[in-house]
Design a protein around this motif. Structure first.
Motif, PDB file in Angstrom:
ATOM      1  N   GLY A 114       6.233  -2.117   4.308  1.00 21.01           N
ATOM      2  CA  GLY A 114       4.576  -1.699   4.055  1.00 21.01           C
ATOM      3  C   GLY A 114       3.985  -1.530   4.996  1.00 21.01           C
ATOM      4  N   GLU A 115       4.344  -0.455   6.175  1.00 21.22           N
ATOM      5  CA  GLU A 115       2.998  -0.271   6.918  1.00 21.22           C
ATOM      6  C   GLU A 115       2.788   1.383   6.663  1.00 21.22           C
ATOM      7  N   LEU A 116       1.528   1.371   6.579  1.00 27.69           N
ATOM      8  CA  LEU A 116       1.354   3.161   6.181  1.00 27.69           C
ATOM      9  C   LEU A 116       1.435   3.653   7.930  1.00 27.69           C
ATOM     10  N   ALA A 163       0.399  -0.883  -0.125  1.00 31.02           N
ATOM     11  CA  ALA A 163      -0.005   0.036  -0.020  1.00 31.02           C
ATOM     12  C   ALA A 163       0.223   1.121   0.447  1.00 31.02           C
ATOM     13  N   VAL A 164       2.190   1.271   0.573  1.00 36.18           N
ATOM     14  CA  VAL A 164       2.806   2.319   0.296  1.00 36.18           C
ATOM     15  C   VAL A 164       3.146   2.813  -1.068  1.00 36.18           C
ATOM     16  N   LYS A 165       4.113   1.610  -1.287  1.00 31.59           N
ATOM     17  CA  LYS A 165       4.161   1.929  -2.639  1.00 31.59           C
ATOM     18  C   LYS A 165       3.119   2.447  -3.557  1.00 31.59           C
ATOM     19  N   SER A 166       1.992   1.596  -3.355  1.00 33.75           N
ATOM     20  CA  SER A 166       0.789   2.126  -4.681  1.00 33.75           C
ATOM     21  C   SER A 166       0.659   3.519  -4.187  1.00 33.75           C
ATOM     22  N   GLY A 167       0.345   4.501  -2.601  1.00 36.67           N
ATOM     23  CA  GLY A 167      -0.054   5.532  -2.328  1.00 36.67           C
ATOM     24  C   GLY A 167       1.366   6.396  -3.255  1.00 36.67           C
ATOM     25  N   ARG A 168       2.243   5.986  -3.054  1.00 33.11           N
ATOM     26  CA  ARG A 168       3.181   6.897  -4.071  1.00 33.11           C
ATOM     27  C   ARG A 168       3.096   7.184  -5.683  1.00 33.11           C
ATOM     28  N   GLY A 199       2.783  10.678  -5.174  1.00 39.04           N
ATOM     29  CA  GLY A 199       4.153  11.422  -4.913  1.00 39.04           C
ATOM     30  C   GLY A 199       4.488  11.455  -3.628  1.00 39.04           C
ATOM     31  N   ARG A 200       5.633  11.555  -3.638  1.00 39.85           N
ATOM     32  CA  ARG A 200       6.752  11.419  -2.397  1.00 39.85           C
ATOM     33  C   ARG A 200       5.918  12.550  -0.405  1.00 39.85           C
ATOM     34  N   PHE A 201       4.431  11.512  -0.973  1.00 31.82           N
ATOM     35  CA  PHE A 201       4.242  12.259   0.797  1.00 31.82           C
ATOM     36  C   PHE A 201       4.443  11.937   1.599  1.00 31.82           C
ATOM     37  N   PRO A 202       4.436  12.362   2.545  1.00 36.23           N
ATOM     38  CA  PRO A 202       5.743  11.596   4.060  1.00 36.23           C
ATOM     39  C   PRO A 202       5.509  10.571   4.738  1.00 36.23           C
ATOM     40  N   TYR A 203       3.928  11.153   4.811  1.00 35.06           N
ATOM     41  CA  TYR A 203       3.424   9.901   5.592  1.00 35.06           C
ATOM     42  C   TYR A 203       3.107   8.638   4.510  1.00 35.06           C
ATOM     43  N   LEU A 204       3.641   8.584   3.372  1.00 32.89           N
ATOM     44  CA  LEU A 204       4.071   7.354   2.673  1.00 32.89           C
ATOM     45  C   LEU A 204       4.806   6.571   2.779  1.00 32.89           C
ATOM     46  N   PHE A 205       6.418   7.339   3.838  1.00 33.01           N
ATOM     47  CA  PHE A 205       7.664   6.693   3.707  1.00 33.01           C
ATOM     48  C   PHE A 205       7.931   6.599   5.212  1.00 33.01           C
TER      49      PHE A 205
END
Length: 940
Positions: free
Chosen positions: A257-259, A149-154, A158-164
């Motif tokens: 992989g954890e949101l 889900a993290v990779k799909s969200g990016r 894009g490079r939204f901080p909560y997706l890192f």
């Protein structure tokens, strides 16, 4: 009339969000890059460097080559890489050894070119750029990890901080992993292979103050500073030694992989390691005690000083001079002539990084200062009649020594990453005596009594720090020790003996050099064993005064001054010969240098939807922000459509170096007639254009700034059955100039600091105004006084006057109101009274606050992202009055008293969030009341 509340609130919220995600800083506008920047590219990196010196081009080429080699070595461990080139910036703005990396808004690394040049924990390197790039690129690769889900969200946002997700891991593990990867055990480089880290961990174990898991996971102000580096490095090393490198890779992969990794860290750790974090930490603690509790070394039974935070001392052969800095009281330079005689306070010790004392007792100090551009540089100052007098400006001094005849000084500096030795005469004339090549540095040094021989710690590429000598004016160094150990702090005694510090036996001890012979260990003269007899964890900064030898001894609480009697016995020690650690760099394909362009990195790299509202209206929109690789351009954009307003709220800010442009357009609902459906809509538009630091003086303490504020408030829509008489809009425009002065210093372990500050602001409302004209003038003076212990007294005075045609001032209400604004400041707080309780063309306000630290907590709730730093109490008294003329008796002076408790909580392991609960009581006059308040408070 109308405050910049909405605009300031939006800017503050956006700034807070960005600051949580990144630690980016702009390059200095007055640094080496002031004449322009160049860019080169390799396969996976771009490097940006100043165009002012060809040396920077050579360093840029080397940095790209190192980075590509590091990339090839580290990518297999992390199994990921950035999808675009990582941006490297060569910064020569900082006279300190450091660097940083962030993934936001793009992968970027800042490399400070000044290398470590004294014993401080970073001295264990073969090549500074190689170690620095490797350490920082570990951060980049760890942060880039993402799956599911993290990779799909990016791919969507894009490079939204909560997706890192790895950015929300404790800094103990982030920095520990980087220190582990920077370490090359076979070459003996990196912090985990250093005697310094062994010394620090040994002191932690043997003191009985080994950190709990909660204390280690946070960015703490406790000693040792940066302890999460220390504990994190040894913890990661322990995990790999006991569970293998593959287990750590599995853990990193699982977290990626954890949101919301905060929630799952415990369960993921148990899945991978078969144990909880608490259990792993308990086993790690046992391992450290087994490793470091043996070979006990005692701390001096009666140290001469309480624990100090810096190794800063000197001697004229008769007395010891040292800076007493404990980070809870103002630093003081002291002169000590005997064990039973109190030390003499000579002067303040502000900003001092090293000192030297002539045989005649004249003191010079190297003092560092951060300038308004963000540039940190050090200069040479002389103490005369209790006052510090500057001898240099922007000289970038690292270490300095008096010439024995008192005719001038020798000092070292680093420029474009290269080491230089400078001769400075008393009349200010400088001569370059020596300039090193790449990786060839000199650190601490001393001059013999004849003034003809210099002995310094000397760094050759790929070698450890050694002792070397040079005949004055001959510009050629000859290695003396040629050992694989780290040697430092050379000191000539009054009889021309040479003392120094080295870690020949795995810990820093005191030695004497005899020409053509092995080093001799220095011990006391009672035959009580070897040098370690007087050593707790490490000895530093040796000086002899009369019949006493002074050294600084490292402890788990800091450095303490200890002494022993001379003459001293000596015994030979063995040493291993030095060898060069070759760091072969593969040839790579580089682009030709071209002028730096910000646009490729300045574009938005993320967007994210926002939804907010209340019972009357819902807003839907998005937010984005960005900056360029040099940090000179920064912008934030937020817009949202209001369902009931049927209009778009827009907040935009853009900053370029000293320029700031901000715009806010918001629509507010107003229910004028509650008996009918619908709302009236008020449009509030606000512009701010500021140019900071038009001029500066007093080494950045005094500055001139300008600003234009434009505000328009209009009634755009009227609800049924409401009749409007008079104008439907009002405008206010002003042009202001401000003179600011700030010489305040913070103390790390005190709820304030010390020093004065103030400003004068004049704003003209005659520009484009129909309703207003005339002038606003305001004066603000403040002072902080350091009291004994962890206490501070703060006093401030504010005064303002507005001409008859200009808008007036309102006074009353809880902070912050506009207390921290420079321009557009018309609404001021005074606790214990209603907001805007008094209005007039004049105002004055006085405040007195006493603050004390009740408890130093520095602990976290295990591995959960909540902790506490400290607890403070503040008591305050405020008096103020607003009036319109001398005969105005309606506005009696307001007087408010109160107090508050402030818990400086720690959120996400690293962000300090003050939680404040307080009460204020107005003692007299209209509008006086008792106010209770609770909330999160921060100053921007």
């Amino acid at each position: 009339m109308f405050a910049l509340r909405s605009l300031i609130y939006t800017l503050v919220c956006t700034f807070t969000f960005i600051s949580l995600a990144a630690s980016a800083e702009p390059v200095a506008w007055d640094g080496p890059g002031a004449k322009g920047w160049l860019t080169m590219r390799s396969t996976h990196f771009e490097v940006h460097y100043p165009a002012s010196d060809p040396t920077y081009h050579e360093l840029a080429e080397r940095s790209l080559a190192i980075a590509e080699n590091v990339h090839q070595e580290l990518v297999p461990f992390f199994a990921t890489m950035p999808d675009r080139r990582t941006q490297l910036v060569l910064s020569d703005d900082q006279d300190t050894a450091n660097g940083w990396a962030t993934f936001f808004p793009f992968a970027q690394i800042r490399l400070y070119l000044t290398p470590p040049h004294s014993l401080s924990g970073l001295e264990n390197y073969g090549d500074w750029l190689s170690l620095l790039i490797r350490h920082e690129y570990v951060h980049i690769l760890q942060m880039e990890m993402g799956r599911g889900a993290v990779k799909s969200g990016r791919s969507l946002f894009g490079r939204f901080p909560y997706l890192f997700p790895h950015t929300f891991v404790t800094p103990m593990l982030i920095e520990g992993l980087a220190v582990y990867h920077e370490t090359d055990y076979s070459a003996g480089t990196g912090r985990l292979a250093s005697s310094w880290y062994e010394m620090q961990m040994r002191a932690e174990v043997q003191s009985g103050e080994f950190a709990s898991l909660g204390e280690a996971v946070i960015s703490s102000r406790d000693w040792p500073y940066g302890q999460y580096y220390l504990y994190g490095a040894f913890f990661v090393e322990y995990l790999i030694e006991t569970h293998g490198e593959e287990a750590l890779k599995q853990w990193l992969h699982a977290v990626s992989g954890e949101l919301i990794p905060y929630i799952s860290l415990k369960s993921l750790t148990r899945q991978v390691y078969g144990a909880s974090f608490d259990e792993l930490w308990s086993d790690f603690r046992v391992s450290m005690f087994e490793r470091f509790s043996g070979d006990q070394h005692h701390v001096a039974e009666a140290p001469y000083t309480s624990p100090l935070r810096q190794q800063i001392s000197g001697s004229d052969g008769q007395a010891l001079y040292y800076v007493h800095r404990d980070d809870e009281n103002r630093p003081i330079l002291q002169r000590c002539t005997g064990l039973s005689i109190p030390c003499e306070h000579l002067a303040d010790g502000d900003d001092i990084t090293s000192i030297d004392v002539s045989d005649a007792g004249e003191v010079v100090a190297v003092k560092g200062r951060v300038y308004p551009s963000g540039r940190y540089t050090r200069d040479l100052w002389q103490l005369r009649a209790g006052k510090w007098i500057p001898l240099t400006t922007n000289a970038r001094v690292a270490h300095a020594r008096w010439l024995p005849d008192g005719s001038g000084f020798l000092y070292t500096r680093f420029s474009a990453g290269h080491s230089e030795l400078i001769l400075l005469s008393l009349d200010g004339e400088e001569s370059l005596l020596w300039r090193g090549g790449y990786g060839q540095y000199i650190g601490e040094f001393d001059i013999d009594a004849a003034g003809s021989r210099i002995v310094a710690t000397y760094k050759r590429p790929g070698y450890s720090w050694e002792l070397a000598e040079m005949k004055l004016y001959q510009a050629e160094w000859h290695v003396l020790t040629n050992s694989s150990a780290t040697e430092g702090a050379p000191r000539f005694t009054g009889d021309n003996r040479l003392l120094f510090v080295a870690d020949y036996q795995g810990q820093f001890e005191l030695f004497e050099w005899k020409d053509g012979a092995l080093p001799l260990a220095v011990e006391n003269d009672r035959g009580e064993g070897d040098a370690r007899t007087v050593n707790g964890s490490g000895l530093f900064d040796p000086w002899i005064t009369g019949d006493l030898l002074w050294v600084q001894q490292y402890t788990a609480q800091g450095f303490v001054q200890v002494h022993m009697e001379v003459p001293l016995a000596r015994g030979q020690v063995s040493q291993s010969p030095d060898h060069q650690n070759n760091s072969d760099i593969d040839d790579i394909v580089l682009s030709k240098p071209e002028a730096y362009q910000p646009w490729s990195t300045l574009r938005p790299h993320y967007w994210f939807p926002i939804v907010y509202g209340d019972q009357d209206s819902t807003h839907v929109g998005l937010v984005t922000s960005g900056s360029d690789a040099l940090g000179r351009h920064n912008y934030q954009l937020q817009f949202a459509y209001g369902s009931e307003q049927r209009a778009v709220d827009l907040n935009l800010s853009y900053q370029f170096e000293r320029w700031l442009l901000a715009y806010s357009n918001e629509y507010e609902l107003l229910d004028i007639n509650p008996t009918v459906d619908g709302f009236s809509v008020i449009q509030d538009q606000q512009w701010l254009l500021a140019r900071n630091w038009l001029a500066e003086a007093m080494r950045g303490r005094l500055g001139l700034h300008s600003g234009v504020v434009s505000q328009r408030r209009s009634l755009e829509r009227v609800e049924p059955a409401v009749i409007v008489n008079g104008p439907r809009s009002i405008e206010q425009h002003s042009l202001g100039l401000a003179m600011t002065f700030n010489d305040q210093h913070a103390l790390l372990h005190s709820p304030g600091g010390y020093g004065p500050a103030g400003y004068v602001v004049v704003e003209d409302f005659s520009i484009l105004n129909d309703e207003w004209s005339g002038l606003h003038s305001q004066l603000s003076l403040s002072w902080m006084g350091d009291l004994p212990g962890r206490q501070t007294l703060m006093v401030s005075f504010d005064f303002g006057v507005a001409s008859e045609e200009a808008p007036g001032f309102t006074l009353g209400g809880l902070p912050p109101r506009e207390d921290n604004a420079l321009f557009g400041r018309e609404q001021l707080s005074l606790r214990g009274y209603d907001a805007g309780n008094q209005f007039g063309r004049y105002f004055d306000r006085e405040r007195v606050t006493w603050a004390t630290q009740l408890a130093s907590i520095n602990d976290n709730w295990g591995i959960w992202p909540f902790g506490a730093d400290d607890l403070e109490m503040r008591l305050f008294a405020e008096r103020g009055r607003a009036w319109s003329d001398a005969t105005d008796g309606d506005n009696e002076a307001m007087l408010g008293l109160g107090g508050e408790f402030r818990l400086n909580s720690i959120v996400g392991y690293r962000v300090q969030v003050p939680v404040v609960i307080g009460i204020a009581h107005g003692l007299r006059g209209a509008g006086a009341e008792t106010q209770g308040y609770f909330g999160v408070q921060a100053t921007f």
